[in-house]
Design a protein around this motif. Structure first.
Motif, PDB file in Angstrom:
ATOM      1  N   GLU A  19       0.835  -1.209   0.000  1.00  0.00           N
ATOM      2  CA  GLU A  19       0.000   0.000   0.000  1.00  0.00           C
ATOM      3  C   GLU A  19       0.868   1.257   0.000  1.00  0.00           C
ATOM      4  O   GLU A  19       0.605   2.209  -0.752  1.00  0.00           O
ATOM      5  CB  GLU A  19      -0.921  -0.001   1.219  1.00  0.00           C
ATOM      6  CG  GLU A  19      -1.855   1.213   1.258  1.00  0.00           C
ATOM      7  CD  GLU A  19      -2.721   1.246   2.512  1.00  0.00           C
ATOM      8  OE1 GLU A  19      -3.549   2.172   2.621  1.00  0.00           O
ATOM      9  OE2 GLU A  19      -2.550   0.360   3.370  1.00  0.00           O
ATOM     10  N   ASP A  20       1.900   1.250   0.853  1.00  0.00           N
ATOM     11  CA  ASP A  20       2.837   2.383   0.874  1.00  0.00           C
ATOM     12  C   ASP A  20       3.455   2.606  -0.496  1.00  0.00           C
ATOM     13  O   ASP A  20       3.486   3.728  -1.025  1.00  0.00           O
ATOM     14  CB  ASP A  20       3.975   2.126   1.878  1.00  0.00           C
ATOM     15  CG  ASP A  20       3.491   1.928   3.297  1.00  0.00           C
ATOM     16  OD1 ASP A  20       2.475   2.545   3.659  1.00  0.00           O
ATOM     17  OD2 ASP A  20       4.141   1.165   4.031  1.00  0.00           O
ATOM     18  N   LEU A  21       3.981   1.527  -1.072  1.00  0.00           N
ATOM     19  CA  LEU A  21       4.716   1.627  -2.335  1.00  0.00           C
ATOM     20  C   LEU A  21       3.806   2.013  -3.500  1.00  0.00           C
ATOM     21  O   LEU A  21       4.197   2.810  -4.362  1.00  0.00           O
ATOM     22  CB  LEU A  21       5.408   0.296  -2.621  1.00  0.00           C
ATOM     23  CG  LEU A  21       6.546  -0.045  -1.659  1.00  0.00           C
ATOM     24  CD1 LEU A  21       6.867  -1.533  -1.721  1.00  0.00           C
ATOM     25  CD2 LEU A  21       7.788   0.771  -1.998  1.00  0.00           C
ATOM     26  N   THR A  22       2.590   1.466  -3.521  1.00  0.00           N
ATOM     27  CA  THR A  22       1.646   1.815  -4.587  1.00  0.00           C
ATOM     28  C   THR A  22       1.306   3.295  -4.522  1.00  0.00           C
ATOM     29  O   THR A  22       1.255   3.981  -5.564  1.00  0.00           O
ATOM     30  CB  THR A  22       0.371   0.971  -4.467  1.00  0.00           C
ATOM     31  OG1 THR A  22       0.715  -0.414  -4.615  1.00  0.00           O
ATOM     32  CG2 THR A  22      -0.634   1.356  -5.548  1.00  0.00           C
ATOM     33  N   ASP A  56       6.035  -9.963  -3.530  1.00  0.00           N
ATOM     34  CA  ASP A  56       4.934 -10.049  -4.491  1.00  0.00           C
ATOM     35  C   ASP A  56       4.518  -8.664  -5.002  1.00  0.00           C
ATOM     36  O   ASP A  56       3.506  -8.530  -5.690  1.00  0.00           O
ATOM     37  CB  ASP A  56       3.725 -10.760  -3.886  1.00  0.00           C
ATOM     38  CG  ASP A  56       3.180 -10.049  -2.645  1.00  0.00           C
ATOM     39  OD1 ASP A  56       3.847  -9.111  -2.141  1.00  0.00           O
ATOM     40  OD2 ASP A  56       2.086 -10.422  -2.173  1.00  0.00           O
ATOM     41  N   PHE A  57       5.298  -7.642  -4.689  1.00  0.00           N
ATOM     42  CA  PHE A  57       4.936  -6.291  -5.135  1.00  0.00           C
ATOM     43  C   PHE A  57       5.122  -6.146  -6.641  1.00  0.00           C
ATOM     44  O   PHE A  57       6.113  -6.610  -7.198  1.00  0.00           O
ATOM     45  CB  PHE A  57       5.792  -5.240  -4.417  1.00  0.00           C
ATOM     46  CG  PHE A  57       5.535  -3.838  -4.899  1.00  0.00           C
ATOM     47  CD1 PHE A  57       4.342  -3.200  -4.590  1.00  0.00           C
ATOM     48  CD2 PHE A  57       6.468  -3.171  -5.694  1.00  0.00           C
ATOM     49  CE1 PHE A  57       4.086  -1.912  -5.050  1.00  0.00           C
ATOM     50  CE2 PHE A  57       6.222  -1.893  -6.156  1.00  0.00           C
ATOM     51  CZ  PHE A  57       5.031  -1.259  -5.830  1.00  0.00           C
ATOM     52  N   ARG A  83      14.383  -8.188  -4.716  1.00  0.00           N
ATOM     53  CA  ARG A  83      14.033  -9.595  -4.869  1.00  0.00           C
ATOM     54  C   ARG A  83      12.680  -9.771  -5.536  1.00  0.00           C
ATOM     55  O   ARG A  83      12.345 -10.864  -6.002  1.00  0.00           O
ATOM     56  CB  ARG A  83      14.058 -10.290  -3.506  1.00  0.00           C
ATOM     57  CG  ARG A  83      15.453 -10.396  -2.899  1.00  0.00           C
ATOM     58  CD  ARG A  83      15.400 -10.866  -1.461  1.00  0.00           C
ATOM     59  NE  ARG A  83      14.741  -9.888  -0.609  1.00  0.00           N
ATOM     60  CZ  ARG A  83      14.443 -10.091   0.670  1.00  0.00           C
ATOM     61  NH1 ARG A  83      14.728 -11.261   1.233  1.00  0.00           N
ATOM     62  NH2 ARG A  83      13.855  -9.140   1.384  1.00  0.00           N
ATOM     63  N   TRP A  84      11.899  -8.714  -5.615  1.00  0.00           N
ATOM     64  CA  TRP A  84      10.582  -8.752  -6.242  1.00  0.00           C
ATOM     65  C   TRP A  84      10.659  -8.567  -7.756  1.00  0.00           C
ATOM     66  O   TRP A  84       9.681  -8.809  -8.465  1.00  0.00           O
ATOM     67  CB  TRP A  84       9.691  -7.653  -5.651  1.00  0.00           C
ATOM     68  CG  TRP A  84      10.330  -6.303  -5.700  1.00  0.00           C
ATOM     69  CD1 TRP A  84      11.268  -5.804  -4.835  1.00  0.00           C
ATOM     70  CD2 TRP A  84      10.101  -5.278  -6.676  1.00  0.00           C
ATOM     71  NE1 TRP A  84      11.632  -4.533  -5.206  1.00  0.00           N
ATOM     72  CE2 TRP A  84      10.929  -4.182  -6.320  1.00  0.00           C
ATOM     73  CE3 TRP A  84       9.282  -5.178  -7.794  1.00  0.00           C
ATOM     74  CZ2 TRP A  84      10.966  -3.006  -7.064  1.00  0.00           C
ATOM     75  CZ3 TRP A  84       9.305  -4.005  -8.528  1.00  0.00           C
ATOM     76  CH2 TRP A  84      10.135  -2.939  -8.161  1.00  0.00           C
TER      77      TRP A  84
END
Length: 387
Positions: free
Chosen positions: A167-170, A191-192, A209-210
């Motif tokens: 949510e933060d990253l989006t 999974d982002f 890693r995503w």
């Protein structure tokens, strides 16, 4: 101590005095009031960098006069500053600290005074939120329009000391403008996914890693990409290099990929089916992959394989044929095939080798320039002839 009413002087007199001020004096005078900021604006000084920091307990502003060995001034706003001195000066950094009710709002007010009055080459933001509401408040309420660098740090959770969730990253991906250096200094969920993640002008993620190989291939017009913690292997990088070399679009100017600690270097996997030149300087290995004529080399290589297969077929026909006249015909055609194969080998060798003498000379000279005068630099070159 007596106070001199500087701003009550005529504008021409104020301008003359401001012109004589040093870097620290100009900044301090600028943030005193709107009237003093207007006086500085008339001078229109140029400074190198403005760094604006926001966190839940304190906010500060750094202003640097020059890029190298700069004079710097720092202004910090605390909710409580009783335990720290109001002023300090160390190593060319002059710092002022103030106790205010709303550090974030005071910080942005001062930043706007500076941005409106001083020509700043680089405006940089760094945010350390303690929750999503805090993050949204900083970004929506205090972000100036003309920034070119944005950095965000993760918050402490029960499971992680440095984390931003999806949510933060989006929210950040949807809000931060694309033509900036975007830096995320936190762990990221594996999974982002976001279509804008690799579309910023430049970006640096300390946890990658995503990212997938397809993500890397989607980059376009990126100036600098830094991936600090990936799960890629050497075969992945080889596939990416092949894609990059044959891609018609401008993908990136610089790409830095760091592998997880303990990964064993595999040169054969990295350079598989690539024509490359390598050199060793001290403990550092450099690999320069030949990008020109790649398509021509690939086409010639495919034709070479077809011609070789055709030669094998003619050879079998010759061995099985009983009629002498037919044997002569097959032999003549086989000779044509062999001459054709020889010609293709010559073209391949020409294309693959025409750039090497120049690159050898250039690379040797360039590496010597990069190292201090008098340092013994031994350059050894080897060529990978794979096609």
């Amino acid at each position: 101590m007596s106070i001199f009413p500087l701003l009550k002087l005529p504008e021409s007199s104020v301008d003359t005095i401001v012109k004589q001020m040093e870097f620290h004096e100009i900044v301090k005078f600028c943030i005193c009031s709107n009237q003093s900021a207007e006086a500085v604006k008339r001078l229109n000084p140029t400074f190198h960098r403005l760094l604006i920091n926001f966190s839940h307990d304190k906010c500060n502003i750094w202003l640097a006069e020059e890029e190298y060995r700069p004079k710097r001034l720092k202004v910090t706003f605390h909710k409580s500053s009783a335990e720290v001195p109001n002023r300090s000066k160390t190593d060319g950094i002059e710092e002022y600290r103030y106790e205010v009710t709303d550090p974030a709002q005071k910080n942005v007010n001062v930043a706007r005074l500076i941005m409106d009055s001083i020509n700043v080459k680089d405006c940089m933001y760094a945010i350390s939120p303690d929750n999503i509401e805090n993050l949204k408040e900083y970004v929506n309420n205090v972000l100036l329009e003309d920034y070119n660098y944005f950095e965000v740090c993760g918050r402490k959770t029960a499971a992680d000391d440095n984390f931003l969730d999806s949510e933060d990253l989006t929210f950040l991906m949807n809000t931060v403008k694309k033509n900036v250096m975007f830096q995320v200094m936190s762990n990221i969920p594996t999974d982002f996914r976001h279509e804008k993640a690799l579309q910023f002008k430049s970006f640096h993620y300390i946890d990658d890693r995503w990212l997938t190989l397809d993500n890397l291939k989607s980059m376009r017009n990126v100036e600098e990409a830094v991936l600090s913690w990936t799960h890629f292997n050497w075969n992945d990088i080889n596939q990416f290099l092949h894609y990059w070399m044959t891609c018609d679009d401008d993908m990136m100017r610089e790409l830095f990929i760091y592998f997880k600690c303990g990964t064993v270097f595999n040169e054969n996997e990295l350079l598989h089916n690539l024509t490359a030149i390598s050199c060793q300087v001290d403990r550092n290995s450099f690999y320069y992959i030949h990008l020109e004529d790649v398509e021509k080399i690939q086409k010639l290589s495919r034709v070479k394989v077809d011609i070789e297969n055709l030669g094998f077929e003619y050879q079998k026909m010759l061995e099985n044929e009983k009629c002498d006249i037919e044997k002569e015909r097959i032999q003549r055609e086989l000779e044509i095939v062999e001459r054709t194969k020889h010609g293709i080998n010559g073209q391949l060798e020409l294309v693959q080798n025409q750039w090497k003498p120049f690159l050898l000379s250039f690379l040797t000279g360039a590496l010597r320039v990069l190292y201090p005068i008098g340092m013994n630099v031994e350059v050894n070159l080897s060529f990978d002839e794979s096609d």
